[in-house]
Motif scaffolding. Structure first.
Motif, short mmCIF file in Angstrom:
data_model
loop_
_atom_site.label_atom_id
_atom_site.label_comp_id
_atom_site.label_asym_id
_atom_site.label_seq_id
_atom_site.Cartn_x
_atom_site.Cartn_y
_atom_site.Cartn_z
N PRO A 1 -9.98 7.79 -5.15
CA PRO A 1 -8.71 7.88 -4.43
C PRO A 1 -8.00 9.21 -4.68
N ASP B 1 -7.23 9.18 0.54
CA ASP B 1 -8.04 7.99 0.26
C ASP B 1 -7.23 7.03 -0.61
N SER B 2 -7.02 5.74 -0.17
CA SER B 2 -7.45 5.18 1.11
C SER B 2 -6.27 4.90 2.03
N SER C 1 -9.38 7.33 5.72
CA SER C 1 -9.31 8.32 4.65
C SER C 1 -9.80 9.69 5.03
#
Length: 979
Positions: A198, A139-140, A157
């Motif tokens: 993330p 991610d991402s 993702s």
């Protein structure tokens, strides 16, 4: 959409970041394929990686991808993980809004960028061999290098990416470098209702590809319900001969591309998840496969599996863990699914992206109907009236198709998947239509779902969110309004489709209410084939106060400048995966065996789609005022799916108090998801009614200076309020109309909490008009009203007494312009904090409300004041017990009071006031006071689901009308006053 590593290195200079704002998919990856394991050697790269977090792309360490880069000063970060869950940056939650300017495809310069490095060794046996590097989820956006050689860029993702590393991998030490960016053009397609977290949050591995290896395969395993034959056909991609072995089916060393017709095959369903284990075999590799024979079709406007319509009892499931974010351990996935099965859930919508592959393996094994959803949502464009939304922009078409390709190819071999979903809340457009068309061409065996296609121009099922029961009924009758943007023929096509509520029953806080009304419609109208509760889990993040007390954080708790508060706390289970009252209610509402008793018999209806009731036994227990009297088993022959059977109730012994017969349908033997004796369904039949309790009378109130003595009670002479009951100091009771608003009270277009608070129901003031002593009663007249407003209520408290107890009749007469509804009509009082134990006879053991009371049953229950609380992550009204005949609240020495309903009341008790509960934002804000605060209510307003959905249905709305109710109070221990 793919290119070789050589192409990548030649075409993109080191350090270039144009890919971040390129709407196209990533580059360099191999074509998508199914997820599978094999005997091929595998080097797992999970574990501690070197990690550096920079606030911008430009601030990321230059040259870190080179093998000799010195990363000794970097932190260690586990992979898989979400880096904000490990103290790097902060989590952020939004539901709809993008946390960055909406200027597609551009993203902010302030773009947190994580640099990852992992050193690993390759054994000599891998010399001169092919291999792939696999990322299951990043991610991402990520750029990948191996030994300084760029492999490509990952977007999407929640989808895997694989790179050929034949040229870059070497025997001995290797250095894998990955640069992960929180924001990219792909972020515009990933606006799902969840935390922005993330990181490399799924596994990473290097997999050796032997010379004779399998690249991909597609298992087609159909079932003919008329002949009971299975047809097996496997498409295999390989550069070598592939053989098939399924010993159980007598298939031994046969060419894998043959078509096999098998007699008397056992089909796969969510109720009977029969899997056949086999292998695809080459000279160098063996690939295990699990085959479930089943056929999904739409027949006569109904979604069918193996020739029978199915009824979905489903939940939406995000991937979240309170400690690890999106990196959910496999054991937590299994526990989630076991908990679902134990609560009668039979279906999952993978909102709003493909889940971890292991979750789908578990769904195949344990048995669930699955809607597998693509990693796509552009909900934030809704606030811009969908202008510049990528769904109808051809520039974004490759990214849309790429995400759907990777979803279908990864998951195509799972029998549990019965519908493909194009994504969620991305409006509509040509790109979505193209996804649907491609999916039909690739896999015609599964219908296509997408709620955003309201006109049903390119989907196969009609799907809605949060339609009210009245609208669902019109849909069931095929009498809903015509879609405004289509012609009559297209609209007729939609009306011919099966209907599914992809989201309903928003489970935020205390609720949802009104689930039984939906279930009744699902079972009445064949077109209405159920739905999915939003959602399974509260996405709280575990935190601790400075003094070590645990709580769960939600949006805004990490200083996010833009967030959606506790809207992420909307699950049927709490963040620690403890069932909420909402899950218990859902289990009862959707139970697959429905029993109703009357006139000496019990009617048993089998609401399963396929199986008989042979896996269940039916136990009965007779209780007199909650005390067991007798028990036994009912002789019930297996009842077929969709059938009913009537049996005689057992001959019961006589009882001398209110008595109930409880019948439970429980597992006769262990199942993979629960032990023998697990309760699947239950019902209660009343066999003896309650005898009316005598009203305490005969004593005369006596005025003594500033107080009144009346039986065991002592009252304030000026205000007429009870101050002592026997040996217990009390305050009250007096009229109460307020509750700490629930999330549903605060939700909707016209939140009821706003009306209630705006009309001052949270700050009522009491004026004593007079206190009158009669021969055998004490009568107190008051007026109760909010400040600054002209309406109010006249309240009469009429007390009677004997030597051990008090009887109170309350008359409430609203006058003036009241709001349309009130939270409660009842009494509030307080007792000392030493009062800790609770015993009651009524509906329990858990909390219940007017439109959420199916899960409770009449019984006698013991608890504590603390255990009576439901720890909603965002504190709110909770803990009410309804149908209470009597409740006893006592301290360790037995000192306390007994509350009696005439005939029943609602009772709640807590260590903080309603105002404390109203003001709290986390459970740790609630601090025990010097008192226990008790609510005794004649009636309560329902819960509804207005946090996202319909409000309280009319039958459960509490209106401010003339109300009379009665309650008794007895001192404990009972002491008869002399003289």
């Amino acid at each position: 959409m793919t290119s070789t590593p050589d192409d990548v290195s030649a075409g993109r200079a080191a350090g270039a970041t144009g890919y971040l704002e390129d709407p196209a998919p990533g580059y360099g990856a191999l074509p998508p394929r199914c997820t599978f394991t094999s005997t091929a050697a595998r080097l797992p790269l999970d574990g501690d990686w070197r990690f550096h977090l920079a606030p911008t792309v430009g601030a990321a360490p230059a040259g870190f991808q080179l093998p000799d880069y010195d990363d000794a000063g970097w932190d260690l970060l586990p992979v898989p993980s979400s880096w904000p869950m490990h103290g790097h940056g902060r989590p952020a939650y939004t539901n709809v809004v993008y946390p960055f300017p909406v200027d597609p495809p551009y993203v902010p310069t302030d773009n947190p960028t994580g640099s990852f490095r992992r050193v690993f060794d390759v054994p000599d046996t891998w010399q001169d061999t092919d291999a792939v590097l696999r990322f299951d989820g990043v991610d991402s956006c990520a750029r990948v290098w191996l030994n300084g050689r760029e492999l490509g860029v990952i977007k999407g993702s929640r989808l895997p990416s694989e790179f050929s590393v034949r040229e870059a991998l070497k025997v001995g030490e290797n250095v894998l470098a990955v640069e992960v960016h929180q924001w990219s053009a792909g972020s515009y397609l990933e606006d799902q209702d969840m935390w922005w977290l993330p990181g490399i949050f799924r596994s990473v591995a290097v997999v050796r590809r032997p010379p004779a290896s399998i690249t991909d395969f597609f298992v087609h395993a159909d079932f003919d319900h008329l002949s009971c034959q299975g047809t097996l056909r496997i498409e295999v991609q390989a550069d070598c001969p592939v053989r098939l072995v399924i010993d159980e089916l007598g298939i031994t060393d046969r060419p894998a591309d043959e078509v096999f017709v098998i007699d008397d095959v056992e089909p796969w369903t969510a109720e009977t998840p029969r899997l056949y284990d086999g292998e695809l075999v080459t000279d160098d590799e063996r690939v295990p496969i699990r085959i479930g024979f089943r056929t999904v079709a739409i027949v006569d406007g109904q979604l069918t599996v193996n020739g029978r319509p199915i009824l979905i009892r489903g939940v939406n499931r995000h991937e979240h863990h309170p400690d690890f974010g999106r990196a959910v351990p496999t054991e937590a996935m299994r526990e989630d699914l076991l908990l679902m099965k134990r609560h009668n859930v039979n279906a999952i919508r993978t909102s709003h992206y493909p889940p971890h592959p292991a979750m789908l393996d578990l769904c195949d094994e344990l048995g669930f109907w699955v809607i597998d959803e693509c990693d796509l949502e552009t909900h934030g464009f809704h606030l811009l009236d969908w202008k510049r939304n990528p769904s109808d922009d051809p520039v974004w078409a490759p990214a849309y198709l790429d995400r759907m390709h990777r979803t279908v190819e990864r998951d195509k071999n799972h029998p549990s998947i019965v519908l493909w979903s194009l994504g969620n809340e991305s409006h509509t457009g040509a790109n979505l239509a193209a996804m649907a068309n491609w999916t039909r061409d690739r896999d015609s065996s599964r219908p296509i779902h997408y709620e955003g296609d309201a006109a049903c121009e390119y989907v196969d099922v009609y799907s809605r969110m949060y339609a009210s029961p009245s609208e669902v009924e019109l849909i069931g009758k095929r009498e809903e309004e015509q879609h405004p943007n289509v012609d009559a023929a297209t609209d007729a096509k939609r009306r011919s489709m099966p209907f599914i509520l992809c989201e309903y029953g928003h489970a935020m806080g205390n609720g949802p209410g009104g689930l039984s009304e939906y279930q009744e419609l699902f079972e009445r109208y064949p077109r209405c084939q159920g739905g999915f509760i939003w959602e399974w889990l509260d996405h709280g993040i575990r935190q601790h106060t400075a003094d070590g007390r645990e709580f769960f954080a939600y949006g805004g708790d990490f200083g996010e400048p833009i967030h959606d508060g506790n809207f992420v706390i909307d699950g049927l289970v709490f963040p620690n995966r403890t069932p909420s009252p909402g899950l218990l209610e859902f289990k009862k509402v959707i139970e697959p065996v429905v029993m109703n008793g009357a006139d000496g018999s019990l009617v048993i209806e089998n609401h399963y789609d396929f199986v008989t009731t042979a896996h269940l036994i039916f136990r009965w227990t007779l209780e007199s005022e909650g005390e067991p009297v007798a028990d036994g088993l009912l002789a019930v022959p297996p009842v077929g799916a969709g059938q009913r059977h009537e049996v005689a109730l057992p001959k019961l012994p006589r009882t001398d108090a209110e008595s109930w017969l409880t019948v439970q349908a429980v597992l006769v033997a262990d199942e993979p998801w629960a032990a023998a004796g697990h309760e699947v369904a239950w019902t209660q039949v009343q066999v003896r009614r309650r005898d009316p309790e005598p009203t305490p009378t005969g004593r005369r109130p006596q005025l003594r200076s500033d107080h009144i003595v009346f039986g065991p009670g002592v009252f304030d002479a000026a205000r007429g309020e009870l101050r002592r009951l026997g040996g217990l100091e009390v305050s009250g009771p007096r009229l109460d109309l307020w509750r700490a608003p629930t999330d549903n009270d605060r939700g909707g277009e016209h939140p009821e909490e706003g009306w209630w608070r705006g009309n001052g129901l949270h700050r009522l003031q009491h004026r004593t008009i007079d206190v009158k002593l009669g021969r055998t009663e004490l009568v107190v007249h008051t007026r109760v009203a909010p400040p600054a407003l002209g309406f109010g209520a006249y309240v009469t408290y009429r007390w009677q007494a004997n030597e051990t107890g008090l009887a109170l009749t309350v008359q409430v007469e609203p006058r003036g312009q009241w709001p349309d509804s009130v939270p409660r009509i009842g009494l509030r009082m307080r007792v000392p904090s030493t009062v800790d134990s609770v015993e009651f006879f009524g509906l329990g053991p858990g909390e219940s409300y007017p439109d959420s009371d199916r899960a409770v049953r009449v019984g006698r229950y013991q608890s504590t004041v603390d255990a009576w609380q439901t720890p909603y992550v965002f504190p709110q009204e909770n803990g009410n017990r309804s149908g209470v005949r009597w409740a006893q609240l006592t301290d360790a020495d037995g000192l306390g009071l007994r509350i009696g309903g005439q005939p029943t009341v609602n009772v709640a008790a807590r260590r903080w006031t309603t105002e404390d509960l109203d003001a709290a934002r986390h459970t740790t804000d609630l601090v025990a006071s010097d008192h226990v605060h008790v609510n005794i209510d004649a009636a309560l307003h329902g819960l509804g689901t207005a946090a996202c959905g319909p409000g309280v249905l009319p039958a459960y709305q509490l209106r401010p009308v003339d109300t009379t109710f009665a309650v008794t109070f007895s001192a404990l221990p009972v002491e008869i006053e002399e003289g």
